[in-house]
Design a protein around this motif. Structure first.
Motif, PDB file in Angstrom:
ATOM      1  N   VAL A  11      35.476 -30.152  29.842  1.00 25.14           N
ATOM      2  CA  VAL A  11      34.769 -30.190  31.392  1.00 25.14           C
ATOM      3  C   VAL A  11      35.430 -31.436  32.084  1.00 25.14           C
ATOM      4  O   VAL A  11      35.877 -32.307  31.477  1.00 25.14           O
ATOM      5  CB  VAL A  11      33.242 -30.310  30.870  1.00 25.14           C
ATOM      6  CG1 VAL A  11      32.555 -30.345  32.621  1.00 25.14           C
ATOM      7  CG2 VAL A  11      32.702 -29.129  30.382  1.00 25.14           C
ATOM      8  N   ASP A  68      41.842 -25.659  36.024  1.00 25.23           N
ATOM      9  CA  ASP A  68      42.269 -26.002  37.326  1.00 25.23           C
ATOM     10  C   ASP A  68      43.315 -26.961  37.429  1.00 25.23           C
ATOM     11  O   ASP A  68      44.220 -26.856  36.514  1.00 25.23           O
ATOM     12  CB  ASP A  68      40.818 -26.785  38.094  1.00 25.23           C
ATOM     13  CG  ASP A  68      40.272 -28.024  36.944  1.00 25.23           C
ATOM     14  OD1 ASP A  68      41.029 -28.371  35.938  1.00 25.23           O
ATOM     15  OD2 ASP A  68      39.279 -28.349  37.138  1.00 25.23           O
ATOM     16  N   THR A 114      37.908 -23.283  40.793  1.00 22.00           N
ATOM     17  CA  THR A 114      36.488 -23.580  40.791  1.00 22.00           C
ATOM     18  C   THR A 114      35.959 -22.687  39.644  1.00 22.00           C
ATOM     19  O   THR A 114      36.650 -21.656  39.041  1.00 22.00           O
ATOM     20  CB  THR A 114      35.648 -23.428  42.040  1.00 22.00           C
ATOM     21  OG1 THR A 114      35.610 -21.897  42.180  1.00 22.00           O
ATOM     22  CG2 THR A 114      36.177 -24.293  42.998  1.00 22.00           C
ATOM     23  N   THR A 115      35.023 -22.903  39.207  1.00 21.83           N
ATOM     24  CA  THR A 115      33.986 -21.937  38.347  1.00 21.83           C
ATOM     25  C   THR A 115      34.089 -20.506  38.678  1.00 21.83           C
ATOM     26  O   THR A 115      34.406 -19.882  37.983  1.00 21.83           O
ATOM     27  CB  THR A 115      32.682 -22.145  37.772  1.00 21.83           C
ATOM     28  OG1 THR A 115      31.958 -22.356  39.243  1.00 21.83           O
ATOM     29  CG2 THR A 115      32.603 -23.504  37.242  1.00 21.83           C
ATOM     30  N   SER A 116      34.197 -20.187  39.908  1.00 23.64           N
ATOM     31  CA  SER A 116      34.269 -18.883  40.627  1.00 23.64           C
ATOM     32  C   SER A 116      35.521 -18.085  40.435  1.00 23.64           C
ATOM     33  O   SER A 116      35.580 -16.854  40.088  1.00 23.64           O
ATOM     34  CB  SER A 116      33.995 -18.774  41.879  1.00 23.64           C
ATOM     35  OG  SER A 116      32.329 -19.255  42.146  1.00 23.64           O
ATOM     36  N   MET A 119      35.508 -16.959  36.547  1.00 23.18           N
ATOM     37  CA  MET A 119      34.545 -15.657  36.204  1.00 23.18           C
ATOM     38  C   MET A 119      35.021 -14.373  36.602  1.00 23.18           C
ATOM     39  O   MET A 119      35.925 -14.414  37.157  1.00 23.18           O
ATOM     40  CB  MET A 119      33.236 -16.151  36.997  1.00 23.18           C
ATOM     41  CG  MET A 119      32.241 -17.117  36.698  1.00 23.18           C
ATOM     42  SD  MET A 119      30.822 -17.168  37.674  1.00 23.18           S
ATOM     43  CE  MET A 119      30.258 -19.106  37.210  1.00 23.18           C
ATOM     44  N   ILE A 143      37.263 -27.140  33.908  1.00 28.40           N
ATOM     45  CA  ILE A 143      37.009 -26.666  34.806  1.00 28.40           C
ATOM     46  C   ILE A 143      35.748 -27.703  35.445  1.00 28.40           C
ATOM     47  O   ILE A 143      35.027 -28.163  34.453  1.00 28.40           O
ATOM     48  CB  ILE A 143      36.490 -25.276  34.736  1.00 28.40           C
ATOM     49  CG1 ILE A 143      36.491 -24.408  36.310  1.00 28.40           C
ATOM     50  CG2 ILE A 143      35.178 -25.148  34.103  1.00 28.40           C
ATOM     51  CD1 ILE A 143      37.725 -24.363  36.957  1.00 28.40           C
ATOM     52  N   GLY A 144      35.424 -27.522  36.731  1.00 29.08           N
ATOM     53  CA  GLY A 144      34.469 -28.277  37.178  1.00 29.08           C
ATOM     54  C   GLY A 144      34.623 -29.253  38.434  1.00 29.08           C
ATOM     55  O   GLY A 144      33.611 -29.486  38.958  1.00 29.08           O
ATOM     56  N   ASP A 147      34.227 -27.859  41.839  1.00 29.17           N
ATOM     57  CA  ASP A 147      32.922 -27.433  42.113  1.00 29.17           C
ATOM     58  C   ASP A 147      32.247 -28.812  42.636  1.00 29.17           C
ATOM     59  O   ASP A 147      31.188 -28.760  43.429  1.00 29.17           O
ATOM     60  CB  ASP A 147      32.421 -26.861  40.954  1.00 29.17           C
ATOM     61  CG  ASP A 147      32.601 -25.449  40.484  1.00 29.17           C
ATOM     62  OD1 ASP A 147      32.255 -24.548  40.782  1.00 29.17           O
ATOM     63  OD2 ASP A 147      33.928 -25.655  39.902  1.00 29.17           O
ATOM     64  N   ARG A 188      26.460 -22.396  36.036  1.00 30.88           N
ATOM     65  CA  ARG A 188      27.653 -22.179  36.334  1.00 30.88           C
ATOM     66  C   ARG A 188      28.713 -22.367  35.276  1.00 30.88           C
ATOM     67  O   ARG A 188      29.485 -21.533  34.710  1.00 30.88           O
ATOM     68  CB  ARG A 188      28.505 -22.532  37.615  1.00 30.88           C
ATOM     69  CG  ARG A 188      27.637 -22.170  38.831  1.00 30.88           C
ATOM     70  CD  ARG A 188      28.371 -22.313  40.202  1.00 30.88           C
ATOM     71  NE  ARG A 188      29.626 -21.647  40.541  1.00 30.88           N
ATOM     72  CZ  ARG A 188      29.508 -20.469  40.943  1.00 30.88           C
ATOM     73  NH1 ARG A 188      28.416 -19.920  41.302  1.00 30.88           N
ATOM     74  NH2 ARG A 188      30.701 -19.980  41.090  1.00 30.88           N
ATOM     75  N   LEU A 189      28.519 -23.475  34.637  1.00 34.81           N
ATOM     76  CA  LEU A 189      29.348 -23.941  33.676  1.00 34.81           C
ATOM     77  C   LEU A 189      28.926 -23.255  32.224  1.00 34.81           C
ATOM     78  O   LEU A 189      30.033 -22.358  31.495  1.00 34.81           O
ATOM     79  CB  LEU A 189      29.144 -25.368  33.216  1.00 34.81           C
ATOM     80  CG  LEU A 189      29.941 -26.507  33.918  1.00 34.81           C
ATOM     81  CD1 LEU A 189      29.571 -27.860  33.543  1.00 34.81           C
ATOM     82  CD2 LEU A 189      31.382 -26.150  34.309  1.00 34.81           C
ATOM     83  N   VAL A 192      30.519 -19.505  32.640  1.00 40.16           N
ATOM     84  CA  VAL A 192      31.921 -19.511  32.454  1.00 40.16           C
ATOM     85  C   VAL A 192      32.177 -19.469  30.962  1.00 40.16           C
ATOM     86  O   VAL A 192      33.045 -18.577  30.549  1.00 40.16           O
ATOM     87  CB  VAL A 192      32.757 -20.586  33.068  1.00 40.16           C
ATOM     88  CG1 VAL A 192      34.137 -20.658  32.366  1.00 40.16           C
ATOM     89  CG2 VAL A 192      32.749 -20.654  34.630  1.00 40.16           C
TER      90      VAL A 192
END
Length: 206
Positions: A11, A68, A114-116, A119, A143-144, A147, A188-189, A192
């Protein structure tokens, strides 16, 4: 037969540590979730995580990297034209793959993700690009940061691309802190991680 893997979850520790005024995680220390048979309650409470320290590389059949720019390695050099995700030749997943020499390597990390974007079903979904028809037994997730407004923080606090309109560093950090401490970011984390583990655990290999 099912695909099984060990995942190291990275993270965005630098921004999070700065916001919480905590020391950064040691480079040789990450966290892994070995028990892919754990139920969702165990995964969501992170009880399956244990400390992993890098030692001598073990043989890897398949290796995948999600994430990322921290994982994509922007600015670490390219051969030929830079791709849309600005993946660097010396990104740490690339170096680990060269060291571990897996039979397959899926480098899905993308600058700005991003997390999106990880996913399933998201714009440029890395999970949708993930091929589970080939063996995978090791993976990375970073990731994160985006965001939490990583660009806004480095713009306001360091580069100030837009001069006065970049805002103040204090405001950018305060906004990121609000996002970091929000339930939505934590959820969200978790989603994922769970989506990745679900795809690895339940998708059959041919």
């Amino acid at each position: 037969m099912y695909t099984q893997a060990k995942f190291v979850v990275v993270v965005f520790s630098y921004l999070a540590a700065a916001l919480q005024q905590q020391p950064l995680m040691a480079p040789e220390t990450q966290y892994s979730l070995d028990n892919l048979g754990a139920n969702h309650q165990e995964i969501s409470t992170l009880s399956g995580f244990r400390q992993l320290r890098y030692g001598r590389p073990s043989p890897a059949t398949g290796f995948v990297a999600f994430g990322d720019s921290y994982s994509a390695g922007i600015g670490t050099g390219v051969e030929g034209d830079e791709n849309n995700c600005r993946q660097g030749r010396h990104a740490y997943p690339q170096l680990m793959a060269a060291d571990r020499r897996p039979t397959t390597f899926q480098f899905l990390s993308c600058t700005g993700a991003t997390t999106s974007n990880v996913m399933a079903g998201g714009d440029g979904s890395q999970l949708d690009l993930f091929d589970v028809s080939v063996p995978v037994d090791f993976g990375l997730l970073s990731i994160g940061g985006n965001d939490l407004g990583f660009f806004e923080v480095i713009n306001a606090c360091v580069f100030r691309f837009y001069n006065f309109y970049s805002g103040t560093c204090e405001d950018a950090l305060a906004h990121s802190r609000v996002l970091l401490e929000s339930d939505e970011f934590e959820i969200r984390l978790r989603i994922v991680v769970m989506e990745i583990l679900d795809k690895i655990r339940w998708e059959k290999k041919p």
